[in-house]
Design a protein around this motif. Structure first.
Motif, mmCIF file in Angstrom:
data_model
loop_
_atom_site.group_PDB
_atom_site.id
_atom_site.type_symbol
_atom_site.label_atom_id
_atom_site.label_comp_id
_atom_site.label_asym_id
_atom_site.label_seq_id
_atom_site.Cartn_x
_atom_site.Cartn_y
_atom_site.Cartn_z
ATOM 1 N N ILE A 92 38.890 49.694 10.188
ATOM 2 C CA ILE A 92 39.129 50.674 11.255
ATOM 3 C C ILE A 92 40.618 51.030 11.306
ATOM 4 N N ASP A 93 40.887 52.338 11.360
ATOM 5 C CA ASP A 93 42.276 52.807 11.350
ATOM 6 C C ASP A 93 42.767 53.239 12.731
ATOM 7 N N TYR A 94 41.836 53.534 13.618
ATOM 8 C CA TYR A 94 42.207 53.991 14.964
ATOM 9 C C TYR A 94 41.215 53.392 15.936
ATOM 10 N N ASP A 113 48.158 47.110 11.441
ATOM 11 C CA ASP A 113 48.663 48.498 11.469
ATOM 12 C C ASP A 113 47.615 49.471 12.023
ATOM 13 N N CYS A 114 46.590 48.921 12.666
ATOM 14 C CA CYS A 114 45.577 49.794 13.281
ATOM 15 C C CYS A 114 46.205 50.516 14.475
ATOM 16 N N ALA A 115 46.094 51.841 14.495
ATOM 17 C CA ALA A 115 46.614 52.605 15.636
ATOM 18 C C ALA A 115 45.680 52.399 16.817
ATOM 19 N N ARG A 116 46.239 52.297 18.039
ATOM 20 C CA ARG A 116 45.405 51.951 19.197
ATOM 21 C C ARG A 116 45.686 52.860 20.390
ATOM 22 N N LEU A 117 44.654 52.966 21.215
ATOM 23 C CA LEU A 117 44.810 53.663 22.495
ATOM 24 C C LEU A 117 43.927 52.961 23.513
ATOM 25 N N HIS A 174 39.265 58.690 7.340
ATOM 26 C CA HIS A 174 39.646 57.429 7.990
ATOM 27 C C HIS A 174 38.741 57.153 9.186
ATOM 28 N N ASN A 175 38.603 55.859 9.483
ATOM 29 C CA ASN A 175 37.637 55.439 10.504
ATOM 30 C C ASN A 175 38.268 55.330 11.885
ATOM 31 N N ALA A 176 37.701 56.047 12.837
ATOM 32 C CA ALA A 176 38.116 55.911 14.234
ATOM 33 C C ALA A 176 36.980 55.247 15.000
ATOM 34 N N LEU A 177 37.315 54.300 15.835
ATOM 35 C CA LEU A 177 36.292 53.579 16.601
ATOM 36 C C LEU A 177 36.622 53.662 18.080
ATOM 37 N N GLN A 178 35.653 54.130 18.847
ATOM 38 C CA GLN A 178 35.817 54.144 20.308
ATOM 39 C C GLN A 178 34.923 53.077 20.913
ATOM 40 N N VAL A 179 35.466 52.304 21.833
ATOM 41 C CA VAL A 179 34.679 51.256 22.484
ATOM 42 C C VAL A 179 34.806 51.378 23.999
ATOM 43 N N CYS A 180 33.686 51.540 24.663
ATOM 44 C CA CYS A 180 33.653 51.568 26.134
ATOM 45 C C CYS A 180 33.221 50.182 26.590
ATOM 46 N N ILE A 181 34.033 49.520 27.370
ATOM 47 C CA ILE A 181 33.678 48.164 27.813
ATOM 48 C C ILE A 181 33.802 48.095 29.323
ATOM 49 N N GLU A 182 32.691 47.904 29.978
ATOM 50 C CA GLU A 182 32.717 47.855 31.439
ATOM 51 C C GLU A 182 32.026 46.594 31.948
ATOM 52 N N VAL A 183 32.801 45.781 32.653
ATOM 53 C CA VAL A 183 32.240 44.624 33.349
ATOM 54 C C VAL A 183 32.274 44.982 34.832
ATOM 55 N N CYS A 184 31.293 45.773 35.228
ATOM 56 C CA CYS A 184 31.300 46.282 36.608
ATOM 57 C C CYS A 184 31.163 45.152 37.622
ATOM 58 N N SER A 185 30.518 44.054 37.185
ATOM 59 C CA SER A 185 30.373 42.920 38.112
ATOM 60 C C SER A 185 31.729 42.281 38.406
ATOM 61 N N ALA A 186 32.774 42.677 37.692
ATOM 62 C CA ALA A 186 34.130 42.210 37.998
ATOM 63 C C ALA A 186 34.808 43.156 38.992
#
Lengths: 249, 353
Positions: B99-101, B128-132, B159-171
């Protein structure tokens, strides 16, 4: 609109008229007619200023139903063809116009079904309604879903299983027809006048909630109504009504 | 012919191990007030995956401090985030090092460094993976994130871009037996969703939608309709949902959807698939009756809500994943994705298979 081969389309001011017209073929529904109806829907949804759309049949017939000419008994029958028909019927049922069926002659099978999705059904004394499908070994489309809402389950079973040819007076009594008249044009003019100003959004939402009324849980229907009512009361039609109410108070 | 638009090549989703029915949550917290119990049952939700603490000696889960909730967010995120990423990458034969981004979204916990850094250490993303990290944008964030993800992919073909949505609403729960918190506690569930985006593949055989464009809309008159407040009694962030949200969103949804479709010369009838955020029953009703969608159009939106509640930013990817599992999508089909959340914002994207 592209050239139509199975029907004619006329538009004069607020009134559009679709005439099913396959001479010698009983205005039967084939793939070409489904495509023509889709082209008419495109026009009505995107470009037409008409408020009322009238569906009628040429040649003394409304429509004798599905044209078996598109089927080849040697080949596997494509169920998606039936679905194409149901899809265009639903689209006609949801048009952003008020729709009227003018039945002057036989309305069989798919023709009967077409009349059922219109907002109003007017007929001459020559009209007949008939669903022969079950006697022919198949099913009358989603008329199985819609008919009972008009006539009740008991009459619907009789109409499907005993396949009577219903005359206009019986169809009127059962609630399939809204009016029978020798002078269809006069009846149509009076019906159109009775629609009032035609607020398209309110018409579409009222029709949708009614169509959903026999098959939605009350709690779900209430939520649907509130969403629909909110959309209605934010339209200019209702805001104008409020303004007038304030002025006359 | 290789595509020239970024494509959404794979989706992976994950939830915590434990699923609670609405009744189980009510019983666990000994919630007896009829109004609160009725609220839990009125919203179409059967149950949700949640990180709830084990009951204490009194049979009730202990109240968690804000610090404990933040710890739970990170711990939970590091469990469901990696799972969703693995499920997204594995079918593509990819590893985190490919993954590059990396774009990570969350609204249910605040932390620095962000979740992306924690994921890098945990999963072996390259240094060297670019992050946001996108933090605090809420339920709409999935498309706010997908916009830069798709644009990055467009600017970096192959190039590979990966989006990850992570929600722990119980927190983000506050338990004080009031309607205000019960509205939140009865609705939101925990889940993570990952999406792989890549552009200009030489391999065009993969059946994956192209991302054609985005359109945004913010309803500033409803800026306060969804928001975090600081609850100075319980010393926690407390999420607030105004009851008029469905109506603000309903009235505005056609504006932004038609703006998106107009750009591509499309009408709503040309859209075969509607992927709508599972915000809640009333907001889904509002979308149906303002956009003239059918119950069939929103079947996955409703089923995700029913089975898992509102998963915030990742919800729409769960719906998209269910749509793909159905196997009904055809080449050439258009889809519109819609997410709604704080701002009040409506985000949309047009895709085509």
């Amino acid at each position: 609109m592209r050239e139509l081969t199975t029907l004619t389309y006329e538009e004069h001011g607020p009134l559009a008229t679709v005439t099913l017209n396959r001479p010698g073929q009983g205005n039967r529904i084939n793939i070409a007619m489904i495509q023509d109806l889709a082209a008419v829907c495109d026009h009505l949804e995107d470009a037409s200023e008409a408020r009322v759309v009238v569906f009628r049949g040429a040649n003394g017939v409304f429509s004798e139903g599905i044209d078996f000419g598109d089927f080849d008994p040697g080949k596997l029958i494509d169920i998606h063809g039936f679905n194409k028909w149901e899809k265009i019927v639903v689209r006609l049922e949801r048009l952003p116009k008020v729709t009227v069926a003018l039945v002057d002659g036989p309305a069989l099978g798919g023709g009967f079904q077409l009349a059922l999705v219109m907002d109003q059904r007017l007929a001459s004394p020559r009209a007949t309604f008939h669903l022969p499908e079950v006697h022919l070994g198949f099913l009358p489309g989603m008329a199985t879903f819609r008919l009972a809402k008009y006539v009740g389950l008991g009459h619907a079973k009789r109409i499907l299983l005993c396949a009577p040819v219903l005359g206009p007076e019986e169809a009127l009594r059962l609630g399939i027809l809204d009016r029978v008249s020798e002078d269809l044009d006069q009846a149509l003019a009076e019906t159109i006048a009775s629609f009032g100003p035609i607020h398209t959004v309110a018409v579409q939402l009222a029709r949708r909630l009614l169509n959903e009324s026999f098959c939605t849980q009350f709690e779900d229907a209430l939520g649907n109504f509130l969403a629909a009512q909110h959309r209605s009361v934010t339209q200019t039609a209702f805001l104008d009504t409020l303004k007038r109410a304030r002025e006359t108070r | 012919m290789p595509g020239t638009r970024p494509r959404l090549l794979s989706i992976g989703t994950a939830n915590p191990p434990r699923w609670y029915s609405q009744d189980e949550v009510l019983d666990l917290y000994h919630t007896t007030q009829p109004a609160l119990r009725s609220l839990f049952h009125s919203g179409h939700i059967r149950g949700r995956f949640l990180y709830l603490p084990e009951p204490g000696p009194d049979g009730i889960p202990p109240l968690e401090t804000q610090g404990e909730l933040l710890d739970k967010h990170l711990k939970g995120a590091m469990e469901i985030g990696p799972l969703a990423i693995e499920r997204c990458l594995e079918p593509m034969g990819l590893r985190p090092a490919d993954i590059d981004y990396l774009v990570v979204l969350t609204t249910t916990g605040f932390l620095a460094p962000g979740l992306s850094a924690h994921l890098c250490r945990r999963m072996g993303f390259r240094d060297d993976c670019a992050r946001l990290d996108v933090v605090g944008m809420g339920c709409n964030a999935g498309l706010n994130g997908l916009n830069p993800t798709a644009n990055w992919a467009l600017a970096h073909p192959g190039h590979n871009a990966l989006q990850v949505c992570i929600e722990v609403c119980s927190a983000a729960y506050v338990y004080d037996h009031t309607m205000r918190t019960a509205v939140v506690n009865s609705l939101f569930g925990d889940g993570a969703a990952a999406a792989l985006v890549r552009c200009c593949d030489t391999d065009s055989r993969a059946f994956a939608p192209e991302i054609l464009g985005f359109e945004s809309h913010i309803i500033l008159e409803a800026l306060e309709a969804m928001r975090y407040d600081w609850d100075s009694v319980s010393h926690k962030f407390s999420f607030f949902l105004a009851r008029d949200i469905p109506y603000f969103i309903g009235v505005n949804a056609p504006i932004v959807v038609d703006r998106l479709l107009d750009r591509f010369g499309l009408k709503r009838r040309h859209i075969a698939h509607w992927i709508v955020h599972s915000g809640g029953k009333k907001v889904i009703d509002a979308m149906e009756y303002n956009l003239d969608l059918t119950a069939h159009d929103v079947r996955h939106t409703l089923s995700v809500l029913r089975d898992m509640g509102n998963l915030s930013s990742g919800s729409f990817l769960f719906s998209l994943s269910r749509l793909l599992d159905e196997g009904v999508v055809k080449r050439g089909d258009y889809g519109v994705m819609i997410t709604m959340g704080p701002g009040t914002s409506i985000e949309t994207a047009l895709i085509r298979w």
